[in-house]
Design a protein around this motif. Sequence first.
Motif, PDB file in Angstrom:
ATOM      1  N   GLY A 168      56.378  28.453  -5.782  1.00 53.77           N
ATOM      2  CA  GLY A 168      57.519  29.300  -6.129  1.00 53.77           C
ATOM      3  C   GLY A 168      58.618  29.214  -5.088  1.00 53.77           C
ATOM      4  O   GLY A 168      59.800  29.090  -5.419  1.00 53.77           O
ATOM      5  N   PHE A 169      58.239  29.251  -3.818  1.00 58.34           N
ATOM      6  CA  PHE A 169      59.244  29.188  -2.755  1.00 58.34           C
ATOM      7  C   PHE A 169      59.807  27.778  -2.585  1.00 58.34           C
ATOM      8  O   PHE A 169      60.987  27.617  -2.268  1.00 58.34           O
ATOM      9  CB  PHE A 169      58.651  29.697  -1.444  1.00 58.34           C
ATOM     10  CG  PHE A 169      58.500  31.193  -1.411  1.00 58.34           C
ATOM     11  CD1 PHE A 169      59.593  32.000  -1.130  1.00 58.34           C
ATOM     12  CD2 PHE A 169      57.282  31.801  -1.685  1.00 58.34           C
ATOM     13  CE1 PHE A 169      59.484  33.386  -1.123  1.00 58.34           C
ATOM     14  CE2 PHE A 169      57.152  33.181  -1.681  1.00 58.34           C
ATOM     15  CZ  PHE A 169      58.253  33.974  -1.392  1.00 58.34           C
ATOM     16  N   VAL A 170      58.989  26.760  -2.809  1.00 55.77           N
ATOM     17  CA  VAL A 170      59.493  25.380  -2.739  1.00 55.77           C
ATOM     18  C   VAL A 170      60.572  25.156  -3.790  1.00 55.77           C
ATOM     19  O   VAL A 170      61.648  24.621  -3.505  1.00 55.77           O
ATOM     20  CB  VAL A 170      58.335  24.372  -2.928  1.00 55.77           C
ATOM     21  CG1 VAL A 170      58.886  22.959  -3.142  1.00 55.77           C
ATOM     22  CG2 VAL A 170      57.420  24.373  -1.709  1.00 55.77           C
ATOM     23  N   ILE A 171      60.287  25.564  -5.025  1.00 54.22           N
ATOM     24  CA  ILE A 171      61.251  25.375  -6.119  1.00 54.22           C
ATOM     25  C   ILE A 171      62.497  26.215  -5.880  1.00 54.22           C
ATOM     26  O   ILE A 171      63.639  25.740  -6.056  1.00 54.22           O
ATOM     27  CB  ILE A 171      60.610  25.750  -7.469  1.00 54.22           C
ATOM     28  CG1 ILE A 171      59.480  24.780  -7.821  1.00 54.22           C
ATOM     29  CG2 ILE A 171      61.661  25.750  -8.580  1.00 54.22           C
ATOM     30  CD1 ILE A 171      59.925  23.337  -7.998  1.00 54.22           C
ATOM     31  N   ALA A 172      62.319  27.463  -5.466  1.00 56.08           N
ATOM     32  CA  ALA A 172      63.466  28.358  -5.270  1.00 56.08           C
ATOM     33  C   ALA A 172      64.406  27.822  -4.199  1.00 56.08           C
ATOM     34  O   ALA A 172      65.623  27.727  -4.413  1.00 56.08           O
ATOM     35  CB  ALA A 172      62.981  29.761  -4.897  1.00 56.08           C
ATOM     36  N   PHE A 173      63.876  27.469  -3.044  1.00 56.17           N
ATOM     37  CA  PHE A 173      64.737  26.993  -1.964  1.00 56.17           C
ATOM     38  C   PHE A 173      65.341  25.630  -2.283  1.00 56.17           C
ATOM     39  O   PHE A 173      66.451  25.331  -1.843  1.00 56.17           O
ATOM     40  CB  PHE A 173      63.966  26.955  -0.646  1.00 56.17           C
ATOM     41  CG  PHE A 173      63.900  28.287   0.039  1.00 56.17           C
ATOM     42  CD1 PHE A 173      65.026  28.819   0.654  1.00 56.17           C
ATOM     43  CD2 PHE A 173      62.728  29.024   0.051  1.00 56.17           C
ATOM     44  CE1 PHE A 173      64.980  30.061   1.276  1.00 56.17           C
ATOM     45  CE2 PHE A 173      62.676  30.262   0.667  1.00 56.17           C
ATOM     46  CZ  PHE A 173      63.799  30.782   1.281  1.00 56.17           C
ATOM     47  N   SER A 174      64.623  24.814  -3.048  1.00 58.06           N
ATOM     48  CA  SER A 174      65.193  23.530  -3.460  1.00 58.06           C
ATOM     49  C   SER A 174      66.395  23.750  -4.364  1.00 58.06           C
ATOM     50  O   SER A 174      67.449  23.129  -4.173  1.00 58.06           O
ATOM     51  CB  SER A 174      64.133  22.691  -4.194  1.00 58.06           C
ATOM     52  OG  SER A 174      63.050  22.407  -3.349  1.00 58.06           O
ATOM     53  N   GLU A 175      66.257  24.637  -5.347  1.00 54.99           N
ATOM     54  CA  GLU A 175      67.367  24.918  -6.261  1.00 54.99           C
ATOM     55  C   GLU A 175      68.565  25.504  -5.520  1.00 54.99           C
ATOM     56  O   GLU A 175      69.702  25.065  -5.707  1.00 54.99           O
ATOM     57  CB  GLU A 175      66.922  25.887  -7.360  1.00 54.99           C
ATOM     58  CG  GLU A 175      66.043  25.276  -8.424  1.00 54.99           C
ATOM     59  CD  GLU A 175      65.803  26.231  -9.581  1.00 54.99           C
ATOM     60  OE1 GLU A 175      66.446  27.308  -9.603  1.00 54.99           O
ATOM     61  OE2 GLU A 175      65.008  25.903 -10.472  1.00 54.99           O
ATOM     62  N   VAL A 176      68.309  26.498  -4.674  1.00 50.12           N
ATOM     63  CA  VAL A 176      69.398  27.184  -3.976  1.00 50.12           C
ATOM     64  C   VAL A 176      70.087  26.251  -2.982  1.00 50.12           C
ATOM     65  O   VAL A 176      71.319  26.214  -2.887  1.00 50.12           O
ATOM     66  CB  VAL A 176      68.872  28.444  -3.253  1.00 50.12           C
ATOM     67  CG1 VAL A 176      69.976  29.083  -2.421  1.00 50.12           C
ATOM     68  CG2 VAL A 176      68.354  29.452  -4.269  1.00 50.12           C
ATOM     69  N   THR A 177      69.312  25.461  -2.251  1.00 54.06           N
ATOM     70  CA  THR A 177      69.886  24.592  -1.227  1.00 54.06           C
ATOM     71  C   THR A 177      70.701  23.464  -1.835  1.00 54.06           C
ATOM     72  O   THR A 177      71.815  23.163  -1.383  1.00 54.06           O
ATOM     73  CB  THR A 177      68.769  23.996  -0.335  1.00 54.06           C
ATOM     74  OG1 THR A 177      68.017  25.070   0.246  1.00 54.06           O
ATOM     75  CG2 THR A 177      69.358  23.139   0.773  1.00 54.06           C
ATOM     76  N   VAL A 178      70.160  22.842  -2.873  1.00 58.39           N
ATOM     77  CA  VAL A 178      70.847  21.698  -3.484  1.00 58.39           C
ATOM     78  C   VAL A 178      72.147  22.127  -4.163  1.00 58.39           C
ATOM     79  O   VAL A 178      73.117  21.370  -4.202  1.00 58.39           O
ATOM     80  CB  VAL A 178      69.907  20.988  -4.479  1.00 58.39           C
ATOM     81  CG1 VAL A 178      70.664  19.954  -5.303  1.00 58.39           C
ATOM     82  CG2 VAL A 178      68.769  20.308  -3.736  1.00 58.39           C
ATOM     83  N   THR A 179      72.188  23.352  -4.685  1.00 59.30           N
ATOM     84  CA  THR A 179      73.375  23.791  -5.426  1.00 59.30           C
ATOM     85  C   THR A 179      74.340  24.615  -4.569  1.00 59.30           C
ATOM     86  O   THR A 179      75.354  25.084  -5.071  1.00 59.30           O
ATOM     87  CB  THR A 179      72.962  24.643  -6.650  1.00 59.30           C
ATOM     88  OG1 THR A 179      72.171  25.760  -6.217  1.00 59.30           O
ATOM     89  CG2 THR A 179      72.150  23.806  -7.632  1.00 59.30           C
ATOM     90  N   TYR A 180      74.040  24.797  -3.279  1.00 56.94           N
ATOM     91  CA  TYR A 180      74.933  25.565  -2.410  1.00 56.94           C
ATOM     92  C   TYR A 180      76.023  24.665  -1.843  1.00 56.94           C
ATOM     93  O   TYR A 180      75.769  23.527  -1.438  1.00 56.94           O
ATOM     94  CB  TYR A 180      74.139  26.208  -1.272  1.00 56.94           C
ATOM     95  CG  TYR A 180      75.003  26.905  -0.241  1.00 56.94           C
ATOM     96  CD1 TYR A 180      75.853  27.954  -0.612  1.00 56.94           C
ATOM     97  CD2 TYR A 180      75.003  26.511   1.094  1.00 56.94           C
ATOM     98  CE1 TYR A 180      76.651  28.596   0.317  1.00 56.94           C
ATOM     99  CE2 TYR A 180      75.788  27.152   2.039  1.00 56.94           C
ATOM    100  CZ  TYR A 180      76.619  28.194   1.633  1.00 56.94           C
ATOM    101  OH  TYR A 180      77.418  28.812   2.565  1.00 56.94           O
ATOM    102  N   ALA A 181      77.249  25.179  -1.798  1.00 55.60           N
ATOM    103  CA  ALA A 181      78.374  24.448  -1.196  1.00 55.60           C
ATOM    104  C   ALA A 181      78.380  24.728   0.306  1.00 55.60           C
ATOM    105  O   ALA A 181      78.647  25.848   0.737  1.00 55.60           O
ATOM    106  CB  ALA A 181      79.686  24.889  -1.839  1.00 55.60           C
ATOM    107  N   PHE A 182      78.103  23.707   1.115  1.00 52.81           N
ATOM    108  CA  PHE A 182      77.938  23.876   2.558  1.00 52.81           C
ATOM    109  C   PHE A 182      79.253  23.805   3.334  1.00 52.81           C
ATOM    110  O   PHE A 182      79.235  23.706   4.561  1.00 52.81           O
ATOM    111  CB  PHE A 182      76.969  22.810   3.099  1.00 52.81           C
ATOM    112  CG  PHE A 182      75.523  23.140   2.870  1.00 52.81           C
ATOM    113  CD1 PHE A 182      74.802  23.833   3.815  1.00 52.81           C
ATOM    114  CD2 PHE A 182      74.899  22.765   1.694  1.00 52.81           C
ATOM    115  CE1 PHE A 182      73.468  24.142   3.607  1.00 52.81           C
ATOM    116  CE2 PHE A 182      73.566  23.064   1.480  1.00 52.81           C
ATOM    117  CZ  PHE A 182      72.844  23.763   2.432  1.00 52.81           C
ATOM    118  N   LYS A 183      80.385  23.856   2.632  1.00 52.43           N
ATOM    119  CA  LYS A 183      81.678  23.718   3.319  1.00 52.43           C
ATOM    120  C   LYS A 183      81.861  24.793   4.394  1.00 52.43           C
ATOM    121  O   LYS A 183      82.289  24.503   5.521  1.00 52.43           O
ATOM    122  CB  LYS A 183      82.824  23.792   2.309  1.00 52.43           C
ATOM    123  CG  LYS A 183      84.201  23.662   2.960  1.00 52.43           C
ATOM    124  CD  LYS A 183      85.323  23.714   1.935  1.00 52.43           C
ATOM    125  CE  LYS A 183      86.681  23.598   2.630  1.00 52.43           C
ATOM    126  NZ  LYS A 183      87.803  23.609   1.666  1.00 52.43           N
TER     127      LYS A 183
END
Length: 336
Positions: free
Chosen positions: A271-286
Amino acid sequence: MDFLNAIVAFANFVLVPGTAYGAQLALGALGVTLIYGILRFSNFAHGDTMAIGTMFVILITWGFQSVGISFGPLPTALLALPFGIVLTGLVLVGTDKVVYQFYRQRKVKPVVLVMVSLGVMFIMNGLTRFIIGPDDQRFADGERFLISARNFKEMTGLDEGLAIKTTQGITVITAVIVVAILFWFLNKTRTGKSMRAYSDNEDLALLSGINPERVVLYTWLIVAALATVAGTLYGLDKSFKPFTYFQLLLPIFAAAIVGGLGNPLGAIAGGFVIAFSEVTVTYAFKKVATYVMPEALAPDGLLQLMSTDYKFAVSFSILIIVLLFKPTGLLKGQSV
């Protein structure tokens, strides 16, 4: 100071929401893995079980609010949650008696039960949308934030504010409590040990005098509780929309499979692997990059790998990779 601002920005948009979302997926994946480990089939109706359970909680919450009952700074939905669990349990036990029991008694192959669960999924989805409607329903009340961005800035003197919503705090605390109770039940109580024995070896469990129908009953009741709690926490944190819960089936199954289908600890990790993968990949790091990089090298673009519209593609990609290279999951899939 800029480095601290970068850390706060990352925590605000990745760490805190990722932790809350991971707890919600973990609870959902636990329900999936219990059904697979004990009843031996993949329940595709689990997402809509979460939806119908949350619908009961919302309707009861509205009833409480209409007569002036509240939970102070906490969401009134927490008062309605036990009633929602009971109603969802009745729905699942009734569904088992009317639908699944027929096929279980005939010892059909698991793939048949999977197809049956698809039919149950569509019926549940239709009933939920018919009763409460297809649109977004917001039912969170009480205090909105544990820590607001403005208060955080005033306390720390930083430019970047950290906001922690009350629902995010409740999600994490509730998830910890529910998981602790579940593992205590499975490992310490007679009924829990019977469920584990039935999961490990059904024939030997039957020879030992374990009542299979009682095991099935308790399994559905536990799944009802997990699904209702997970769905309610997700709805409080974001909003309730029946079709969204249908879409949640993918990341929930991905979490269960990535962690190791049939392994409760794996479901939590997945659950945490999937959640952090989704949030991290779709976050704008600008914003984070702007704080830590020299002004001359500050990025012009958003530094976003993927739009949030495609976040479920992340779950699907991870699921495919795991199935190809490590089908048993991060923690070897096993019975409960």
